[in-house]
Design a protein around this motif. Structure first.
Motif, short mmCIF file in Angstrom:
data_model
loop_
_atom_site.label_atom_id
_atom_site.label_comp_id
_atom_site.label_asym_id
_atom_site.label_seq_id
_atom_site.Cartn_x
_atom_site.Cartn_y
_atom_site.Cartn_z
N ALA A 404 0.85 -1.19 0.00
CA ALA A 404 0.00 0.00 0.00
C ALA A 404 0.88 1.24 0.00
CB ALA A 404 -0.92 0.01 1.22
N LEU A 405 0.39 2.28 -0.65
CA LEU A 405 1.10 3.55 -0.63
C LEU A 405 0.90 4.23 0.72
CD1 LEU A 405 0.38 5.12 -4.15
CD2 LEU A 405 2.48 4.04 -3.34
N SER A 406 1.92 4.90 1.18
CA SER A 406 1.86 5.66 2.43
C SER A 406 2.31 7.09 2.17
CB SER A 406 2.77 5.02 3.49
OG SER A 406 2.84 5.82 4.65
N GLU A 407 1.49 8.03 2.56
CA GLU A 407 1.81 9.46 2.42
C GLU A 407 1.65 10.18 3.75
OE1 GLU A 407 0.66 11.08 -1.75
OE2 GLU A 407 -0.98 9.71 -1.18
N VAL A 408 2.05 9.49 4.82
CA VAL A 408 1.83 10.03 6.16
C VAL A 408 2.75 11.21 6.47
CG1 VAL A 408 0.95 7.83 7.02
CG2 VAL A 408 3.40 8.32 7.19
N PHE A 409 3.91 11.29 5.82
CA PHE A 409 4.81 12.42 6.06
C PHE A 409 4.12 13.72 5.67
CE2 PHE A 409 8.01 15.52 4.84
CZ PHE A 409 8.96 15.41 5.85
N ALA A 410 3.47 13.73 4.51
CA ALA A 410 2.85 14.95 3.99
C ALA A 410 1.43 15.16 4.51
CB ALA A 410 2.83 14.92 2.47
N LYS A 411 0.72 14.06 4.82
CA LYS A 411 -0.71 14.17 5.12
C LYS A 411 -1.11 13.67 6.49
CE LYS A 411 -1.86 13.59 0.21
NZ LYS A 411 -2.62 12.76 -0.77
N GLY A 412 -0.16 13.22 7.30
CA GLY A 412 -0.51 12.70 8.61
C GLY A 412 -1.37 11.45 8.51
N GLY A 413 -2.30 11.28 9.43
CA GLY A 413 -3.13 10.09 9.47
C GLY A 413 -3.92 9.86 8.20
N GLU A 414 -4.38 10.94 7.58
CA GLU A 414 -5.15 10.82 6.35
C GLU A 414 -4.35 10.12 5.26
OE1 GLU A 414 -8.55 10.88 4.36
OE2 GLU A 414 -8.36 11.80 6.35
N GLY A 415 -3.03 10.35 5.26
CA GLY A 415 -2.17 9.73 4.27
C GLY A 415 -1.84 8.28 4.55
N GLY A 416 -2.34 7.76 5.65
CA GLY A 416 -2.08 6.37 6.00
C GLY A 416 -3.31 5.49 5.98
N ILE A 417 -4.45 6.04 5.53
CA ILE A 417 -5.70 5.28 5.52
C ILE A 417 -5.59 4.02 4.66
CG2 ILE A 417 -8.14 5.32 4.89
CD1 ILE A 417 -7.58 6.93 7.38
N GLU A 418 -5.03 4.18 3.47
CA GLU A 418 -4.89 3.01 2.59
C GLU A 418 -4.04 1.93 3.26
OE1 GLU A 418 -2.77 1.69 -1.63
OE2 GLU A 418 -3.22 3.82 -1.30
N LEU A 419 -2.93 2.34 3.83
CA LEU A 419 -2.06 1.38 4.52
C LEU A 419 -2.79 0.72 5.68
CD1 LEU A 419 0.68 0.04 5.09
CD2 LEU A 419 1.33 2.11 6.36
N ALA A 420 -3.49 1.50 6.48
CA ALA A 420 -4.21 0.95 7.64
C ALA A 420 -5.23 -0.08 7.21
CB ALA A 420 -4.88 2.08 8.42
N ASN A 421 -5.96 0.19 6.14
CA ASN A 421 -6.97 -0.76 5.66
C ASN A 421 -6.32 -2.06 5.19
OD1 ASN A 421 -9.50 0.52 6.09
ND2 ASN A 421 -9.11 1.89 4.37
N HIS A 422 -5.17 -1.96 4.54
CA HIS A 422 -4.48 -3.16 4.08
C HIS A 422 -3.95 -3.97 5.27
CE1 HIS A 422 -4.08 -2.79 -0.41
NE2 HIS A 422 -4.57 -1.60 -0.11
#
Length: 556
Positions: A404-422
């Protein structure tokens, strides 16, 4: 663009009592350190004992490169994302060491919009745990040298002292020194050494101790020296345990702080993963498992170091059963493994990516050997192209791992939703069948050989004459049937930092072996790894400052 410290300084933190309240912790069960930090007391931990455990998620990574991977940032961002999804997730991370903070790496409290705060405090003195550990270790060393000075009743051989002094700072000048110089009242002259505090056995003991009685027992079991006739001398023989434990009475309690999004985080203990076992404290992890439905923790450097030690040392001792592994990688780091210079990593290069991705593949294979489902977190950079990202995703699929893609550096928790779901889906679909890689009762050489072949992908391990001699002493006192803690470069699967990707047809060289009987493992030193790092030509300390109003800059 704001720096990490500027983002952290703009955070709207909640008082630590509110963060504790989110976890159902009463104020009387914490020991506040100002408005935004607190320790969880033993009474608090006792109240949690009967609660069921949540699921345990380990965040690890490929071998680190100058391109950066973002393991701690991903851990924090995943926690934020899980909480956004309505899941009660609690972080359990290590404390930063002052060595990297002022050396090369900089701060270790996450980055961008996935950080733990108060960032400056966490990266600097925090709650004083590192200082307490340093003091306890050095008190033991002082007692040893005083024993020599006061007649040496135990007959300690000064040439066979097994414990080093420590300092939580990179100071290469202290690696080898001579103490006791001067007149007779200044002590017995002998060669001594310093190691960084996070690589000390006292640090390992703090992180593996279940409670204060266990801490004292482990401190007493520290092998400090051999006598002239070859008999072992332990810390308990020098009456050092009570005073050492007194110095650590507060340090043993986990620290509670918060993320930028005001979610709880426990930060406690900080052993390096290249020269120590690389995991936060057992007490903090167990508390997080009781306080949340999910505990998200990380282990230092690549999975060949931190994750292996998490599984084979920490989980073995603490009876932990991890439910999922999150393996962090970046396109940039994989291209670096494929031979691309750091200055050219922003340019699409599928050929280099295909060459370097074998490093990721090896880490996936290694983690699956422990029977735990693996999800690859592809930490996205702005220069990554669609073709590169698609290639990595397809490669992971071929290796049997979700990604899964992770964009938590730029977007915080919102950028980790895809990763969390996976991650949630992986735990749901593939129950963990966790098991350590080896039986700790095997002979030392067999255990090292298993690690060399199965994790580092070497042909085997070669022991130098010094290592053979040290191992023989450990076998003579019957302490060889313990887990192995490998001290090895973090930059390569091998013991040579220059060998990137997936090294083949080589041997791991073990140059020394040391018993950490208090911690309960045997350390094997490979290659040129050192236990006291040095500062670079331009250390990070050069860029750190504080203004007239007390505001710190340059930490990251």
């Amino acid at each position: 663009m704001l720096t990490d410290i500027e983002i952290a300084q703009q955070a709207k933190m909640l008082k630590i009592a509110e963060i504790a309240g989110k976890l159902g912790i009463d104020t009387d069960d914490t020991e506040p350190y100002g408005h935004y930090k607190a320790k969880l007391t033993q009474r608090c931990l006792n109240k949690l004992a009967d609660k069921p455990d949540g699921k345990l998620i380990l965040v690890t990574a490929i071998n680190p490169t100058p391109a950066g991977e973002g393991k701690t940032t991903t851990s924090i961002g995943l926690s934020e994302a899980m909480n956004k999804l309505g899941k009660k997730a609690v972080l359990a991370l290590r404390e930063p060491s002052l060595g990297p903070v002022f050396g090369v790496k900089g701060g270790a409290a996450g980055g961008g919009y996935s950080q733990v705060v108060p960032m400056e405090d966490i990266n600097l003195h925090f709650t004083g745990d590192m200082h307490a550990l340093t003091a306890a270790n050095n008190l033991l060393c002082a007692i040893i040298d005083n024993h020599l000075q006061q007649g040496n009743e135990l007959g300690i051989d000064p040439r066979m002292i097994q414990i080093d002094r420590c300092l939580d700072m990179n100071d290469r000048a202290l690696r080898n020194c001579v103490i006791g110089m001067g007149s007779r009242v200044d002590g017995v002259p002998r060669q001594d050494h310093f190691r960084i505090t996070v690589a000390s056995e006292v640090m390992a003991i703090l992180c593996l101790a279940a409670d204060l009685p266990d801490l004292k027992k482990r401190l007493g079991n520290i092998l400090v020296a051999y006598t002239y006739d070859g008999k072992p001398v332990y810390a308990r023989d020098l009456n050092a345990v009570g005073a050492m434990a007194a110095l650590l009475k507060d340090a043993i309690d986990p620290n509670l702080v918060q993320t930028l999004e005001n979610n709880p985080a426990l930060i406690h203990g900080g052993p390096f993963a290249n020269i120590a076992h690389g995991c936060n404290s057992v007490r903090a992890t167990r508390a997080a498992l009781k306080l949340g439905d999910y505990c998200i923790t990380e282990a230092g450097f690549g999975s060949d170091l931190g994750a292996e030690k998490f599984f084979d040392i920490k989980c073995r001792f603490a009876g932990l059963k991890p439910d999922c592994v999150v393996l962090v990688a970046t396109v940039r780091a994989l291209k670096y493994n494929g031979g691309v210079p750091k200055t050219e990593l922003g340019t699409e290069n599928l050929e280099a990516l295909k060459k370097g991705i074998v490093n990721l593949g090896t880490h996936i294979e290694n983690m699956r050997k422990y029977g735990v489902p693996v999800v690859v977190a592809l930490n996205r950079f702005g220069t990554d192209t669609d073709a590169e990202l698609a290639y990595v995703a397809e490669y992971c699929k071929e290796k049997g791992a979700d990604s899964a893609l992770s964009e938590v550096f730029a977007k915080g928790g919102e950028g980790g939703i895809e990763l969390a779901n996976h991650v949630l889906a992986a735990m749901e679909s593939t129950p963990s069948q966790f098991k350590p890689l080896y039986d700790e009762k095997l002979p030392v050489k067999e255990k090292v050989d298993i690690l060399a072949k199965e994790i580092y992908r070497a042909n085997g391990a070669i022991f130098t004459a010094q290592a053979e001699k040290a191992l023989k002493k450990i076998e003579e006192i019957g302490m060889d049937r313990l887990p192995i803690c490998v001290a090895k470069t973090q930059y390569s699967l091998s013991d040579d930092p220059a060998k990137l990707g997936k090294p083949e047809n080589y041997n791991i060289t073990v140059r020394d072996v040391k018993l950490s009987s208090g911690a309960g493992f045997i350390v094997v030193y490979t290659g040129d790894i050192m236990t006291m790092p040095g500062l670079p030509k331009k250390p990070a300390a050069y860029g750190i400052d504080i203004d007239d109003n007390g505001s710190i800059s340059g930490l990251f």
